[in-house]
Scaffold this motif. Structure first.
Motif, PDB file in Angstrom:
ATOM      1  N   ALA A 260       0.756  -1.169   0.111  1.00  0.00           N
ATOM      2  CA  ALA A 260       0.069  -0.038   0.083  1.00  0.00           C
ATOM      3  C   ALA A 260       0.764   1.378   0.033  1.00  0.00           C
ATOM      4  O   ALA A 260       0.633   2.481  -0.921  1.00  0.00           O
ATOM      5  N   ARG A 261       2.046   1.410   0.664  1.00  0.00           N
ATOM      6  CA  ARG A 261       2.936   2.290   0.918  1.00  0.00           C
ATOM      7  C   ARG A 261       3.616   2.558  -0.412  1.00  0.00           C
ATOM      8  O   ARG A 261       3.552   3.684  -0.972  1.00  0.00           O
TER       9      ARG A 261
ATOM     10  N   THR B  47       0.946   3.971  -3.029  1.00  0.00           N
ATOM     11  CA  THR B  47       0.601   5.463  -2.615  1.00  0.00           C
ATOM     12  C   THR B  47       1.994   6.458  -3.103  1.00  0.00           C
ATOM     13  O   THR B  47       1.829   7.523  -3.632  1.00  0.00           O
TER      14      THR B  47
ATOM     15  N   HIS C  96       1.566   6.555  -6.741  1.00  0.00           N
ATOM     16  CA  HIS C  96       0.573   7.284  -7.229  1.00  0.00           C
ATOM     17  C   HIS C  96       0.666   8.967  -6.964  1.00  0.00           C
ATOM     18  O   HIS C  96       0.676   9.806  -7.792  1.00  0.00           O
ATOM     19  N   ASN C  97       1.400   9.077  -5.821  1.00  0.00           N
ATOM     20  CA  ASN C  97       1.718  10.657  -5.389  1.00  0.00           C
ATOM     21  C   ASN C  97       2.805  11.341  -6.382  1.00  0.00           C
ATOM     22  O   ASN C  97       2.944  12.388  -6.529  1.00  0.00           O
TER      23      ASN C  97
ATOM     24  N   HIS D  34      -5.498  -1.131  -9.305  1.00  0.00           N
ATOM     25  CA  HIS D  34      -4.565   0.043  -9.078  1.00  0.00           C
ATOM     26  C   HIS D  34      -3.850   0.544 -10.425  1.00  0.00           C
ATOM     27  O   HIS D  34      -3.157   1.606 -10.409  1.00  0.00           O
TER      28      HIS D  34
ATOM     29  N   CYS E 147      -4.163   4.196 -11.384  1.00  0.00           N
ATOM     30  CA  CYS E 147      -3.447   4.966 -10.387  1.00  0.00           C
ATOM     31  C   CYS E 147      -1.969   5.285 -10.768  1.00  0.00           C
ATOM     32  O   CYS E 147      -1.434   6.467 -10.563  1.00  0.00           O
TER      33      CYS E 147
ATOM     34  N   ASP F 118      -0.031   3.507   8.064  1.00  0.00           N
ATOM     35  CA  ASP F 118      -0.625   3.952   6.740  1.00  0.00           C
ATOM     36  C   ASP F 118       0.147   5.593   6.477  1.00  0.00           C
ATOM     37  O   ASP F 118       0.301   5.988   5.465  1.00  0.00           O
ATOM     38  N   ASN F 119       0.235   6.161   7.869  1.00  0.00           N
ATOM     39  CA  ASN F 119       0.794   7.552   7.650  1.00  0.00           C
ATOM     40  C   ASN F 119       1.601   7.867   8.592  1.00  0.00           C
ATOM     41  O   ASN F 119       1.413   7.458  10.062  1.00  0.00           O
TER      42      ASN F 119
ATOM     43  N   SER G 116       4.750  15.223   2.898  1.00  0.00           N
ATOM     44  CA  SER G 116       3.793  14.369   2.147  1.00  0.00           C
ATOM     45  C   SER G 116       2.874  13.498   3.119  1.00  0.00           C
ATOM     46  O   SER G 116       1.547  13.523   2.855  1.00  0.00           O
ATOM     47  N   ASP G 117       3.389  13.271   4.449  1.00  0.00           N
ATOM     48  CA  ASP G 117       2.410  12.466   5.473  1.00  0.00           C
ATOM     49  C   ASP G 117       2.151  13.522   6.308  1.00  0.00           C
ATOM     50  O   ASP G 117       1.496  13.022   7.368  1.00  0.00           O
TER      51      ASP G 117
END
Length: 300
Positions: free
Chosen positions: A22-23, A26, A29-30, A68, A71, A137-138, A174-175
């Protein structure tokens, strides 16, 4: 700010933990980056043909990543071999600028710090992100360990320190995480001052304080460099906190990571040799032991 363009997510013998993937997704994507997922079959099962195992892992990854593809650009590959060798070959072939590798659980720490992992850390030309099983997650707290010698001004403004500052600053923004800059220092001649000084209660104390001030100025200079890299507005928003513990880096970085409940430690994989230099083996091992947190290791 640092933007990754070509991220590699490498796992051994399966599809890997959900948090790490997931990281990686992310980040891709970012950063509008390409993400390559490389599964390395290091121990083919004895009760299943290798090609069937490879096909099974490929199917599992495709199902997991099916939602995904819109993304980010995704590529999936399964290989047989040693994790470090295959990951390094992939980096060389495709020019990745970040590799993400989920760490082993704490009970398998000895295996995690084995030959493959050390090879990847020491030989990867791009940063290596070792993600712990308790990955959040963050992130709330990111700790950036910086190394320099105040007696050598050119050891402060180095390509490695600029790279570390850029990476840690970008990730903190970003976090929306707190950013902590730490430099571990010492006063190695204190004992000599105590033995030879005519005023043992005064001169050693002055010497230690002068060393602390010199190291503090170096850390402040690096903080100003971060302001230059991020821009005043972003830097003031982060308001980085400076830490200057005295002692051995392998002990003090680990202790501070625990006190801050750090989610990520960003550090160089090579530094000055000596009392306060960050040596990759001991420092990474101590950070990943107690308390566990993720590590982003960057080569010079």
């Amino acid at each position: 700010m640092k933007r990754f363009k070509n991220i590699l997510y490498v796992i051994a013998d399966g599809v890997g933990p959900e948090h790490a993937l997931a990281r990686a997704l992310t980040l891709a994507h970012n950063n509008q980056a390409r993400l390559s997922v490389l599964a390395v079959l290091t121990a083919p099962p004895a009760n299943e043909p290798v090609q069937e195992t490879i096909a099974r892992i490929e199917r599992a990854l495709k199902v997991r990543l099916a939602a995904h593809h819109d993304c980010c650009a995704l590529r999936i590959e399964v290989r047989v071999g040693a994790l470090a060798r295959e990951a390094l070959r992939e980096i060389e072939q495709h020019g990745h600028d970040l590799v993400i590798n989920p760490a082993q659980p704490p009970e398998r720490l000895e295996r995690f710090l084995g030959g493959d992992d050390r090879q990847l850390l020491r030989n990867s030309p791009c940063p290596v992100w070792l993600m712990q099983p308790r990955e959040r997650d963050n992130y709330d707290n990111i700790l950036l360990a910086l190394d320099y010698d105040p007696a050598q001004p050119d050891s402060i403004d180095t390509p490695l320190n600029r790279r570390l500052l850029t990476l840690a600053g970008s990730l903190a923004l970003s976090d929306f995480a707190a950013l902590h800059l730490v430099h571990v220092w010492d006063a190695p001649a204190e004992l000599l001052f105590r033995v030879w000084s005519d005023a043992p209660d005064h001169s050693p104390r002055d010497y230690v304080e002068s060393e602390r001030i010199r190291h503090r100025r170096g850390l402040e200079a690096l903080n100003m460099m971060l302001r230059e890299i991020l821009g005043t507005e972003a830097h003031d928003y982060l308001a980085p906190r400076l830490h200057l513990p005295r002692g051995l880096a392998t002990e003090q970085v680990r202790l501070l990571a625990g006190q801050l409940d750090a989610d990520l430690v960003v550090m160089g994989t090579a530094a000055r040799r000596g009392l306060t230099g960050l040596l990759i083996g001991n420092t990474v091992e101590s950070i990943l032991d107690q308390p566990p947190c993720s590590v982003l290791a960057v080569r010079p």
